[in-house]
Design an enzyme around this catalytic site. Sequence first.
Site, PDB file in Angstrom:
ATOM      1  N   ASP A  82       2.216  -6.867  -0.369  1.00  0.00           N
ATOM      2  CA  ASP A  82       3.390  -6.577  -1.154  1.00  0.00           C
ATOM      3  C   ASP A  82       4.645  -7.280  -0.603  1.00  0.00           C
ATOM      4  OD1 ASP A  82       1.370  -4.429  -1.302  1.00  0.00           O
ATOM      5  OD2 ASP A  82       2.432  -3.987  -3.171  1.00  0.00           O
ATOM      6  N   ARG A  83       5.222  -7.824  -1.611  1.00  0.00           N
ATOM      7  CA  ARG A  83       6.756  -8.272  -1.351  1.00  0.00           C
ATOM      8  C   ARG A  83       7.754  -7.088  -1.227  1.00  0.00           C
ATOM      9  NH1 ARG A  83      10.527 -12.749  -4.825  1.00  0.00           N
ATOM     10  NH2 ARG A  83      12.316 -12.603  -3.252  1.00  0.00           N
TER      11      ARG A  83
END
EC number: 5.4.99.27
Length: 340
Positions: A82-83
């Site tokens: 995930d960013r």
Amino acid sequence: MSWLDFTELAKAHGEALAKAIFKAYCEDFVVEEVLGITPTEEGEHELLWVEKTGQNTAWVAKQLAAYAGISQRQVSYCGLKDRQAVTRQWFSLHLPGKQGPDWQQLNIDGVNIKQVVRHQRKLARGCHAGNRFVIRLRECQVDENHLTERMSRIQAQGVPNYFGAQRFGHGNNNLTRANQWFAGEWRPKKNQQDIYWSAARAYVFNKVLNFRVENNLWNELITGDVLQFNDSNTLILPDKIDDTAKQKWQQAELIATAPLWGKGRLLSQLQVAEIETKLAKEEGLLTEGLVSGGVAMARRPLVVYPQQLAWQQQQDSIEVSFYLPKGAYATAVVRELVDW
């Protein structure tokens, strides 16, 4: 086209205990990759243990390649992280016959090199064992007894092994594009086709699992099920399920599965095959597109059991930590606790 959204999928353990703010800050979602192998400390590949905050995996890989003066094709990793998170994961860089640069001098916002070690092979997609998560859910008030009871149920029974919303893209765009592609209205670049095949397979799987959750069959063994060992991809076909296999299923050593649609034989039989075939036909364009694309039929466990599950309440927030095997989504656990 209207898709069955991730938020609409049936819950296994009852209504949400509360509403919460999820991922208000990157620090609210911490992911640590568990590699599952020991680096050899020699070889043509340099492994980097990277902590990144607010950055996506592919972008970081590109920056590492540029700093090392190599092609982006020479950088690999086990999976996308995930960013909007703090994530720690391994990258491998192919550096035959030469030392890597001074990684302590790397200056990229949100990127910190924690460890460097040599290895004989590059990292391949999906070669890690799993991920550890530490998640903070903010602005939620939950009765302590209710939280403990829900966590105990999750620990004992697991949760439906749904694919998370990120598999389908923002606003389910990956599904829409897959549908357009299979209808002959558009064609993606070759290096992007896997994105749309994956979204289509995940959607059909979620639809089958959603049906079984709605009908209280998600953690039941029913006629025609295909079982899979929870620590390997080995399958037990319906006609091989004997008393020993049933006992292993009761002990969660074996888990019932649903199809990842594609070309090949549907391994389930009787009642299960009837359910899976009926639901797949409702998504005929997706399933036919997967078959035409030559994507191989496979199976995925219906249930995932969070390990090392722990939780604590802190004023108006809850912190939850657990380990999941590769391919499982933390949001499948969170959605059984709160709406966000």
